[in-house]
Design an enzyme around this catalytic site. Sequence first.
Site, PDB file in Angstrom:
ATOM      1  N   LYS A  67      41.749  62.130  45.401  1.00  0.00           N
ATOM      2  CA  LYS A  67      40.535  61.301  45.496  1.00  0.00           C
ATOM      3  C   LYS A  67      40.456  60.793  46.921  1.00  0.00           C
ATOM      4  O   LYS A  67      41.413  60.201  47.429  1.00  0.00           O
ATOM      5  CB  LYS A  67      40.579  60.134  44.509  1.00  0.00           C
ATOM      6  CG  LYS A  67      39.350  59.222  44.667  1.00  0.00           C
ATOM      7  CD  LYS A  67      39.175  58.246  43.521  1.00  0.00           C
ATOM      8  CE  LYS A  67      39.880  56.948  43.744  1.00  0.00           C
ATOM      9  NZ  LYS A  67      39.452  55.899  42.792  1.00  0.00           N
ATOM     10  N   ASN A 160      35.763  32.337  35.561  1.00  0.00           N
ATOM     11  CA  ASN A 160      35.508  32.953  36.862  1.00  0.00           C
ATOM     12  C   ASN A 160      35.371  31.831  37.881  1.00  0.00           C
ATOM     13  O   ASN A 160      34.933  30.721  37.548  1.00  0.00           O
ATOM     14  CB  ASN A 160      34.228  33.796  36.823  1.00  0.00           C
ATOM     15  CG  ASN A 160      34.100  34.670  38.059  1.00  0.00           C
ATOM     16  OD1 ASN A 160      35.046  35.391  38.409  1.00  0.00           O
ATOM     17  ND2 ASN A 160      32.964  34.622  38.723  1.00  0.00           N
TER      18      ASN A 160
HETATM   19  P1  NAD Z   1      34.151  42.242  42.834  1.00  0.00           P
HETATM   20  O1  NAD Z   1      34.049  41.902  44.287  1.00  0.00           O
HETATM   21  O2  NAD Z   1      32.937  42.759  42.157  1.00  0.00           O
HETATM   22  O3  NAD Z   1      34.650  40.940  42.000  1.00  0.00           O
HETATM   23  C1  NAD Z   1      35.717  40.160  42.471  1.00  0.00           C
HETATM   24  C2  NAD Z   1      36.119  39.151  41.434  1.00  0.00           C
HETATM   25  O4  NAD Z   1      37.244  38.411  41.965  1.00  0.00           O
HETATM   26  C3  NAD Z   1      35.058  38.106  41.115  1.00  0.00           C
HETATM   27  O5  NAD Z   1      35.139  37.747  39.752  1.00  0.00           O
HETATM   28  C4  NAD Z   1      35.451  36.917  41.993  1.00  0.00           C
HETATM   29  O6  NAD Z   1      35.003  35.683  41.501  1.00  0.00           O
HETATM   30  C5  NAD Z   1      36.973  37.003  41.901  1.00  0.00           C
HETATM   31  N1  NAD Z   1      37.653  36.336  42.993  1.00  0.00           N
HETATM   32  C6  NAD Z   1      37.555  36.607  44.323  1.00  0.00           C
HETATM   33  N2  NAD Z   1      38.362  35.781  45.010  1.00  0.00           N
HETATM   34  C7  NAD Z   1      38.970  34.975  44.116  1.00  0.00           C
HETATM   35  C8  NAD Z   1      39.922  33.919  44.214  1.00  0.00           C
HETATM   36  N3  NAD Z   1      40.394  33.540  45.380  1.00  0.00           N
HETATM   37  N4  NAD Z   1      40.345  33.346  43.073  1.00  0.00           N
HETATM   38  C9  NAD Z   1      39.884  33.742  41.869  1.00  0.00           C
HETATM   39  N5  NAD Z   1      38.988  34.721  41.710  1.00  0.00           N
HETATM   40  C10 NAD Z   1      38.533  35.334  42.829  1.00  0.00           C
HETATM   41  O7  NAD Z   1      35.370  43.250  42.718  1.00  0.00           O
HETATM   42  P2  NAD Z   1      35.651  44.337  41.592  1.00  0.00           P
HETATM   43  O8  NAD Z   1      35.043  45.625  41.998  1.00  0.00           O
HETATM   44  O9  NAD Z   1      35.358  43.766  40.248  1.00  0.00           O
HETATM   45  O10 NAD Z   1      37.228  44.526  41.784  1.00  0.00           O
HETATM   46  C11 NAD Z   1      38.117  43.490  41.435  1.00  0.00           C
HETATM   47  C12 NAD Z   1      39.495  43.844  41.898  1.00  0.00           C
HETATM   48  O11 NAD Z   1      39.967  44.985  41.216  1.00  0.00           O
HETATM   49  C13 NAD Z   1      39.597  44.189  43.390  1.00  0.00           C
HETATM   50  O12 NAD Z   1      40.718  43.511  43.913  1.00  0.00           O
HETATM   51  C14 NAD Z   1      39.813  45.681  43.410  1.00  0.00           C
HETATM   52  O13 NAD Z   1      40.538  46.104  44.540  1.00  0.00           O
HETATM   53  C15 NAD Z   1      40.606  45.851  42.128  1.00  0.00           C
HETATM   54  N6  NAD Z   1      40.614  47.202  41.565  1.00  0.00           N
HETATM   55  C16 NAD Z   1      41.773  47.620  40.995  1.00  0.00           C
HETATM   56  C17 NAD Z   1      41.841  48.877  40.431  1.00  0.00           C
HETATM   57  C18 NAD Z   1      43.110  49.338  39.770  1.00  0.00           C
HETATM   58  O14 NAD Z   1      43.223  50.513  39.436  1.00  0.00           O
HETATM   59  N7  NAD Z   1      44.048  48.463  39.513  1.00  0.00           N
HETATM   60  C19 NAD Z   1      40.730  49.721  40.455  1.00  0.00           C
HETATM   61  C20 NAD Z   1      39.540  49.249  41.000  1.00  0.00           C
HETATM   62  C21 NAD Z   1      39.504  47.969  41.557  1.00  0.00           C
END
Ligand code: NAD
Length: 322
Positions: A67, A160
Amino acid sequence: MLIVPEREIADLMTRDAAFHAVEGVFAAMESKNAENFPVVREAIGHEDALYGFKGGFDKVGMALGVKAGGYWPNNLEKHGQINHQSTIFLFDPDTGKVSSMVGGNLLTALRTAAASSVSIKHLARGDAKVMGMLGAGHQAAFQLRAALEQRDFEKVIGWNRHPDKLTSLEKIANEAGLPFESVELDQLGHDADVIISITSAFAPSLLSEHVSAGTHIACMGTDTKGKQEVEAALLARSTVFTDEVAQSISIGEAQHAVAEGLINESDVNEIGAVINGAHAGRSSDAEITLFDGTGVGLQDLAVAASVVDLAVKKGVAIEVDF
Ligand code: NAD
């Protein structure tokens, strides 16, 4: 070569197909029949973009590929495109010839939701009734939809940082016929039988003292060094599972508990061992289980291979002479 464009994915890929693809690849990883290759992730010095590759080979599913993609923070504002952009390339394991190119944006969300779902299936208490969500961003909606299929939940609660954003999760809960309540963190930890955390935070929100005995927690947001969603002490109280141990202790939620000496690498178990029956999983109703879902390239290849099959069956794969 077959091409499955991003625009076709929503009509092709089902949550069920993603679940089985991801469960299968976790099992293959544990039995050493599938391997993730070292991840490349670089700041390219243009548009503040992070770009990289996640690849691997699954000898059971015969999926070889990569990917490619990353995060362009200015996309939405400047170009009307989503910030996460990725494409999956599959290769014929017998010849090395490229076999497919598949849009990876929606698939990333579906495979990530499938991972926490697999953990709920194998680790949550059978009588779990309250589903808790920590975070309400782009991924959270996919996570909740998939999780609700795993147990007979009676209620969804959520926290949230900006509570107004929880309406997206309330809508999904209501569509599933369930009530939704916005709660504080202590109530989330106290009342929920299953919690998914999916934030991009660099400091813990959920503390160990918040969480009741018997809870299953899937930490899905932490996929980079420095990120953290739950207090490290919670991992010391839990039986910890992950997709891949090496990622869990370096870029996953377990990185902090390991660095602080609260747990060791040997305390982190592969979820594939539970799927394959080599680990019993949850051992009592009081045990806290925690799945550290870091996200591996083999998940992407598994869902891409699955979607190519579906596209061929439905006659929507574009064939090019390449
Ligand atoms: P997004 O930007 O749409 O949402 C971010 C979320 O994090 C929101 O709910 C926001 O309020 C919260 N947030 C941000 N800073 C915060 C803080 N300091 N304290 C508490 N909450 C906080 O992002 P998304 O696309 O929903 O992705 C969320 C996370 O998942 C990212 O870190 C991304 O890298 C990760 N992710 C992980 C995988 C995996 O396979 N594990 C895959 C995709 C994304």
